[in-house]
Design an enzyme around this catalytic site. Structure first.
Site, PDB file in Angstrom:
ATOM      1  N   LYS A 226      -3.988  -1.018  -6.781  1.00  0.00           N
ATOM      2  CA  LYS A 226      -5.022  -0.334  -5.991  1.00  0.00           C
ATOM      3  C   LYS A 226      -4.912   1.148  -6.336  1.00  0.00           C
ATOM      4  O   LYS A 226      -3.889   1.778  -6.061  1.00  0.00           O
ATOM      5  CB  LYS A 226      -4.771  -0.569  -4.503  1.00  0.00           C
ATOM      6  CG  LYS A 226      -5.762   0.132  -3.583  1.00  0.00           C
ATOM      7  CD  LYS A 226      -5.515  -0.288  -2.136  1.00  0.00           C
ATOM      8  CE  LYS A 226      -6.368   0.475  -1.151  1.00  0.00           C
ATOM      9  NZ  LYS A 226      -5.976   0.173   0.245  1.00  0.00           N
TER      10      LYS A 226
ATOM     11  N   ASP B  87     -12.845   2.137   4.384  1.00  0.00           N
ATOM     12  CA  ASP B  87     -11.699   2.017   5.293  1.00  0.00           C
ATOM     13  C   ASP B  87     -12.137   1.408   6.603  1.00  0.00           C
ATOM     14  O   ASP B  87     -11.304   1.039   7.431  1.00  0.00           O
ATOM     15  CB  ASP B  87     -11.102   3.405   5.559  1.00  0.00           C
ATOM     16  CG  ASP B  87     -10.113   3.793   4.484  1.00  0.00           C
ATOM     17  OD1 ASP B  87      -9.734   2.923   3.687  1.00  0.00           O
ATOM     18  OD2 ASP B  87      -9.724   4.978   4.443  1.00  0.00           O
TER      19      ASP B  87
ATOM     20  N   ASP C 293      -6.053   4.669  -5.601  1.00  0.00           N
ATOM     21  CA  ASP C 293      -6.686   5.408  -4.501  1.00  0.00           C
ATOM     22  C   ASP C 293      -6.991   6.844  -4.937  1.00  0.00           C
ATOM     23  O   ASP C 293      -6.466   7.332  -5.947  1.00  0.00           O
ATOM     24  CB  ASP C 293      -5.714   5.395  -3.313  1.00  0.00           C
ATOM     25  CG  ASP C 293      -6.403   5.558  -1.966  1.00  0.00           C
ATOM     26  OD1 ASP C 293      -7.578   5.966  -1.942  1.00  0.00           O
ATOM     27  OD2 ASP C 293      -5.747   5.288  -0.944  1.00  0.00           O
TER      28      ASP C 293
ATOM     29  N   ASP D 139       0.840  -1.211   0.000  1.00  0.00           N
ATOM     30  CA  ASP D 139       0.000   0.000   0.000  1.00  0.00           C
ATOM     31  C   ASP D 139       0.871   1.257   0.000  1.00  0.00           C
ATOM     32  O   ASP D 139       2.057   1.223  -0.354  1.00  0.00           O
ATOM     33  CB  ASP D 139      -0.972  -0.071   1.197  1.00  0.00           C
ATOM     34  CG  ASP D 139      -2.282   0.635   0.936  1.00  0.00           C
ATOM     35  OD1 ASP D 139      -2.320   1.874   1.062  1.00  0.00           O
ATOM     36  OD2 ASP D 139      -3.271  -0.043   0.596  1.00  0.00           O
ATOM     37  N   ASP D 140       0.300   2.341   0.411  1.00  0.00           N
ATOM     38  CA  ASP D 140       0.911   3.668   0.412  1.00  0.00           C
ATOM     39  C   ASP D 140       2.270   3.668   1.134  1.00  0.00           C
ATOM     40  O   ASP D 140       2.447   2.961   2.119  1.00  0.00           O
ATOM     41  CB  ASP D 140      -0.075   4.598   1.147  1.00  0.00           C
ATOM     42  CG  ASP D 140       0.230   6.052   0.942  1.00  0.00           C
ATOM     43  OD1 ASP D 140       1.252   6.359   0.310  1.00  0.00           O
ATOM     44  OD2 ASP D 140      -0.566   6.884   1.415  1.00  0.00           O
TER      45      ASP D 140
HETATM   46  C1  DGJ Z   1      -7.039   5.368   1.868  1.00  0.00           C
HETATM   47  C2  DGJ Z   1      -7.385   3.951   1.546  1.00  0.00           C
HETATM   48  O1  DGJ Z   1      -8.755   3.736   1.661  1.00  0.00           O
HETATM   49  C3  DGJ Z   1      -6.605   3.030   2.464  1.00  0.00           C
HETATM   50  O2  DGJ Z   1      -6.962   1.707   2.254  1.00  0.00           O
HETATM   51  C4  DGJ Z   1      -5.131   3.247   2.243  1.00  0.00           C
HETATM   52  O3  DGJ Z   1      -4.790   2.825   0.947  1.00  0.00           O
HETATM   53  C5  DGJ Z   1      -4.784   4.696   2.451  1.00  0.00           C
HETATM   54  N1  DGJ Z   1      -5.622   5.578   1.701  1.00  0.00           N
HETATM   55  C6  DGJ Z   1      -3.344   4.946   2.105  1.00  0.00           C
HETATM   56  O4  DGJ Z   1      -3.038   6.270   2.148  1.00  0.00           O
END
Ligand code: DGJ
Length: 742
Positions: A469, A541, A471, A359-360
């Protein structure tokens, strides 16, 4: 089948009929939308011409023919209809009145796609295109109707054939005048962490609407409304569903007029919208989906699910079971190294996970959310082998590798911003608002989209990445593009979303096998538009099992189970601080794409063992869960839902209790969708205990009687004072039942 008789169009797929006709003034009048009815050569009796002598009359002396009263197909304002119109076009003289007259129509097999916009497709589809024409301004409007097995798709295309420029102020994808107003309106509303909660309200005279002006469909309202009869339940009764295949600003409204006609409008939000058309130019609206069912809300939902799965999603994964993933976000947030990532991945592989998603935080100097968005090159301090090397290491463990991007954004602290501050959306001389410390890139500009594509391509072309993913963590403020002149600024929001779609298109074109999951601070852009590109979306989230019941129940109103990203996360839950059992967290997450989002090295061996079993269970049943027919059964303190295989030989029921109450009543659930003549063996997961055996007709009519709940210490322990806690007692419990036809 699309029939044309006696100036009347009858669109039907055998389940629904949609009928409208060319009126005496050559406008189109709506006659009927509902359960399929037999075709006849005239439906004129369904058109009731009756007005008061105060209503504006089209023909002299003919007081009954008034647009104020007639049900219309694609209404405009200014010639007698005072309700909100489907279309409004401002002309050089300042007038915005149009008079759209039927000119011609064509019925064809198949359906064309819309350039730049997501659109439905299929083999078994027929399309009607009706050309309306305003002679004064030389403007042509083509109304498009495509009938699929699951429902009707509508859109409109406007052409300026004249020499004068025109400005479209409002152009709805669909307008529908329903005969009465005895409806309740269902919408899916929320905010971050509580997306798509169901709201139901009686419709009243006047306008009731939901919309977005955020540049995205939003967590606040989903581009969907349903009108159900007050008596309609999940399983029975009439309902109309409307959704928009679009990810930007939208409007969905119902207007009940003085005569109890309910006008439904759905399309791009006219607020902050205009579109200029010069001679020879055209504008195409997004597509709207119109569903009718007399089999309750589940009937409507299944039509949406089938349409989205079969006729909208394009990914090679659309009809495939999705990989079980582990995502490191809630496990590590920004605080990870290559080693810590590999440690999680190793354990994940050992318990059966198939895909690791980083992820991020993997790029630039991103150790918190203040920097580096826009700089899509790896942070070698954190990941010394680079993304290519890490992907290889993950692949060598036997896992696929997926990566997070937030393509539409930039931080002030970034190389991209240093070199291209002009790429940011901002209004000249005005302060720019921050959202999560970041700005939005101006995706209405091709060069900005291309620049981000190049940056993403650099990583994607060298590393073995099988999942992305995508975002999007903030909405658009100070909307303005330096590439548009003053008269085109209100085109910005639509142009922005076209830019988002074009980047998706470029990536898919170049990397057709990547599985995309869309995301927007959770589920803030979970809409049909994005399903065209990304067959799954991060639902929220909020990973708490109880909260997810509300969210997933609402989301299933129109989105297929296989499109909902669902993960088991750690407890106490990071969004609500609640503790629920590992069993319940998985029992809820099974009804989605299924995965994990926690550090598997920080849980007990016993829990790891449970996870291994959960994954085995899910692998065995995921085709059924993700591709079967999904039914909602109940919501409230007790939730339940089930999926049934297409051959009705197997089914899985999820049953959930939120709060425990003492001395509870016996619980019985009527199942649905089973074969009435088959005898089903019912097992519970996880201990595989044989629960019972029953015929489908009994389960659907009498119901499945569930195990008695814990009734309280006094009775259960027979006053001995000994109390044994159990996972089936107390708050937050769940059970999965597996039904197999013998
Ligand atoms: C928001 C997303 O919904 C999360 O799952 C995650 O990827 C964060 N951003 C990362 O900044």
């Amino acid at each position: 089948m699309i029939l044309f008789d006696n100036n009347t169009f009858h669109i039907t797929n055998g389940k629904i009929s949609y009928i409208f006709k060319i009126l005496r003034n050559e406008h189109l009048g709506q006659l009927y939308f509902g359960k399929a009815i037999k075709h006849r050569n005239s439906f004129d009796h369904l058109l009731v011409e009756k007005a008061t002598n105060l209503a504006p009359a089209v023909f002299q002396g003919d007081l009954d023919f008034s647009l104020e009263v007639l049900k219309q197909e694609y209404p405009s304002y200014g010639t007698g209809d005072f309700r909100d119109p489907a279309i409004q076009i401002t002309q050089p003289n300042g007038s915005s009145i149009t008079d759209l007259i039927y000119k011609s129509h064509v019925i064809t097999k198949g359906k064309s796609s819309i350039k730049g916009l997501p659109s439905t497709y299929g083999d078994n589809v027929e399309t009607l295109e009706i050309t309306l024409y305003d002679v004064l301004i030389d403007v042509k409007v083509i109304l498009k109707y495509s009938i699929f097995e699951a429902g009707l798709i509508r859109s409109a295309e406007i052409y300026n054939l004249g020499t004068n420029p025109i400005k479209i102020d409002r152009v709805m994808s669909a307008s529908l005048d329903l005969y009465d107003a005895d409806f309740e309106m269902i919408t899916l509303n929320g905010a971050w962490g509580r997306e798509r909660h169901i709201q139901t309200q009686k419709i009243v005279k006047g306008i009731q609407s939901i919309s977005s002006a955020r540049g995205a469909s939003s967590a606040m309202h989903n581009p969907f409304i349903a009108l159900k009869r007050p008596y309609t339940t999940e399983q029975t009764g009439e309902v109309y569903g409307f959704s928009l295949i679009y990810s930007g600003n939208f409007l969905a409204q119902v207007q009940v007029d003085a005569y109890d006609v309910s006008r439904v409008l759905i399309g791009i939000n006219p607020f902050e919208f205009e579109w200029n058309l010069n001679q020879g130019e055209s504008f195409h609206t997004p597509e709207a989906v119109l569903i009718y069912s007399d089999e309750g809300l589940n009937g409507m939902s299944q039509n949406f699910h089938n349409l989205f799965r079969n006729n909208l999603m394009r990914s090679p994964y659309k009809q495939k079971a999705r990989p079980i993933l582990i995502n490191n976000w809630e496990a590590t947030y920004f605080d990870f190294t290559e080693d810590s990532i590999l440690e999680i991945a190793k354990t994940a592989k050992n318990v059966g996970v198939e895909l690791f998603v980083l992820d991020d935080g993997w790029f630039g100097n991103r150790n918190n959310d203040t920097s580096s968005l826009g700089d899509w090159s790896v942070n070698l301090k954190k990941l010394p082998s680079g993304i290519k090397g890490l992907a290889e290491k993950i692949n060598n463990l036997g896992l696929d590798f997926g990566l997070w991007f937030e393509p539409e954004m930039v931080n002030e602290i970034s190389n991209l911003y240093k070199t291209h501050p002009d790429y940011v959306i901002s209004t000249p001389a005005r302060k720019k608002s921050y959202g999560r410390n970041q700005y939005v890139l101006d995706f209405s500009r091709d060069e900005v989209v291309n620049c981000i594509f190049e940056k993403m391509y650099e990583t994607l072309s060298i590393a073995n990445i099988s999942y992305i993913k995508w975002d999007m963590n903030r909405n658009i403020t100070e909307a303005y593009s330096c590439s548009l002149d003053h008269s085109h600024q209100k085109e910005f929001f639509h142009r922005y979303i076209l830019g988002v779609y074009s980047l998706y298109e470029k990536l898919i074109d170049r990397f057709p096998n990547i599985l995309f999951e869309s995301c927007s601070a959770g589920g803030a852009r979970f809409d049909p538009g994005l399903l065209y590109y990304a067959p799954q979306a991060w639902t929220s989230d909020n990973t708490d099992a109880v909260e997810r019941l509300h969210i997933q129940y609402g989301t299933s109103m129109l989105y297929p189970i296989a499109s909902m990203g669902t993960h088991v996360a750690a407890v106490p839950n990071h969004q609500v601080d609640r503790c629920t059992s590992l069993k319940m967290r998985a029992d809820v997450a099974y009804f989605g794409t299924f995965g994990y989002e926690l550090d598997l090295n920080k849980i007990s061996t016993d829990e790891l063992g449970q996870i291994e079993k959960q994954i085995m269970f899910f692998k065995e049943h995921r085709e059924l869960i993700q591709l079967g027919d999904f039914y909602r059964l109940q919501s409230g303190n007790y939730y339940s839902w089930m999926v049934v295989s297409n051959d009705r030989k197997t089914a899985i029921l999820g049953y959930y209790k939120i709060l425990a109450h003492p001395n509870p009543s016996l619980k019985k659930i009527k199942l649905v969708g089973l074969d009435k003549n088959s005898e089903y063996k019912i097992n519970t997961f996880i201990n595989q205990k044989l629960f019972t055996k029953h015929y489908g007709d009994e389960l659907m009519n009498c119901g499945l009687i569930l195990e008695t709940e814990f009734t309280g210490l006094m009775q259960a322990e027979n006053f001995t004072g000994k109390y044994t806690p159990g996972t089936d007692k107390g708050d937050f419990t769940s059970q999965i039942y597996i039904l197999t036809a013998e």
